[in-house]
Scaffold this motif. Sequence first.
Motif, short mmCIF file in Angstrom:
data_model
loop_
_atom_site.label_atom_id
_atom_site.label_comp_id
_atom_site.label_asym_id
_atom_site.label_seq_id
_atom_site.Cartn_x
_atom_site.Cartn_y
_atom_site.Cartn_z
N ILE A 238 0.84 -1.21 0.00
CA ILE A 238 0.00 0.00 0.00
C ILE A 238 0.87 1.25 0.00
O ILE A 238 0.63 2.19 -0.77
N LEU A 239 1.89 1.28 0.86
CA LEU A 239 2.78 2.44 0.93
C LEU A 239 3.50 2.68 -0.40
O LEU A 239 3.57 3.81 -0.88
N LEU A 240 4.02 1.60 -0.99
CA LEU A 240 4.73 1.76 -2.26
C LEU A 240 3.79 2.21 -3.37
O LEU A 240 4.16 3.01 -4.22
N ASP A 241 2.55 1.70 -3.36
CA ASP A 241 1.56 2.11 -4.35
C ASP A 241 1.24 3.60 -4.24
O ASP A 241 0.95 4.26 -5.22
N MET A 242 1.30 4.12 -3.01
CA MET A 242 1.03 5.55 -2.77
C MET A 242 2.26 6.42 -3.05
O MET A 242 2.19 7.64 -2.94
N GLY A 243 3.40 5.79 -3.34
CA GLY A 243 4.62 6.55 -3.60
C GLY A 243 5.41 6.86 -2.34
O GLY A 243 6.29 7.71 -2.36
N LEU A 244 5.07 6.19 -1.25
CA LEU A 244 5.78 6.39 0.02
C LEU A 244 6.76 5.25 0.22
O LEU A 244 6.44 4.10 -0.07
N TYR A 245 7.94 5.54 0.69
CA TYR A 245 8.98 4.54 0.88
C TYR A 245 9.40 4.48 2.33
O TYR A 245 10.06 5.39 2.83
N PRO A 246 9.00 3.43 3.05
CA PRO A 246 9.34 3.33 4.47
C PRO A 246 10.83 3.15 4.67
O PRO A 246 11.52 2.56 3.84
N LYS A 247 11.32 3.66 5.78
CA LYS A 247 12.73 3.52 6.14
C LYS A 247 12.84 2.81 7.46
O LYS A 247 12.00 2.97 8.34
#
Length: 52
Positions: free
Chosen positions: A31-40
Amino acid sequence: MHPPRHAPVLPDPIDPIPIPDTPREAELLAILLDMGLYPKLPPDGNRRPEEE
């Protein structure tokens, strides 16, 4: 989540995408990657106590 095995060989400006440990983490990561967010991950690669 944990860092991938190849994380130490990545150049400094490249942050590795964490590897999910559970199906729920995998779903959240997708979900995060689909939204363009990249967790660290934290710099030491360990989980924070509230994530366990």
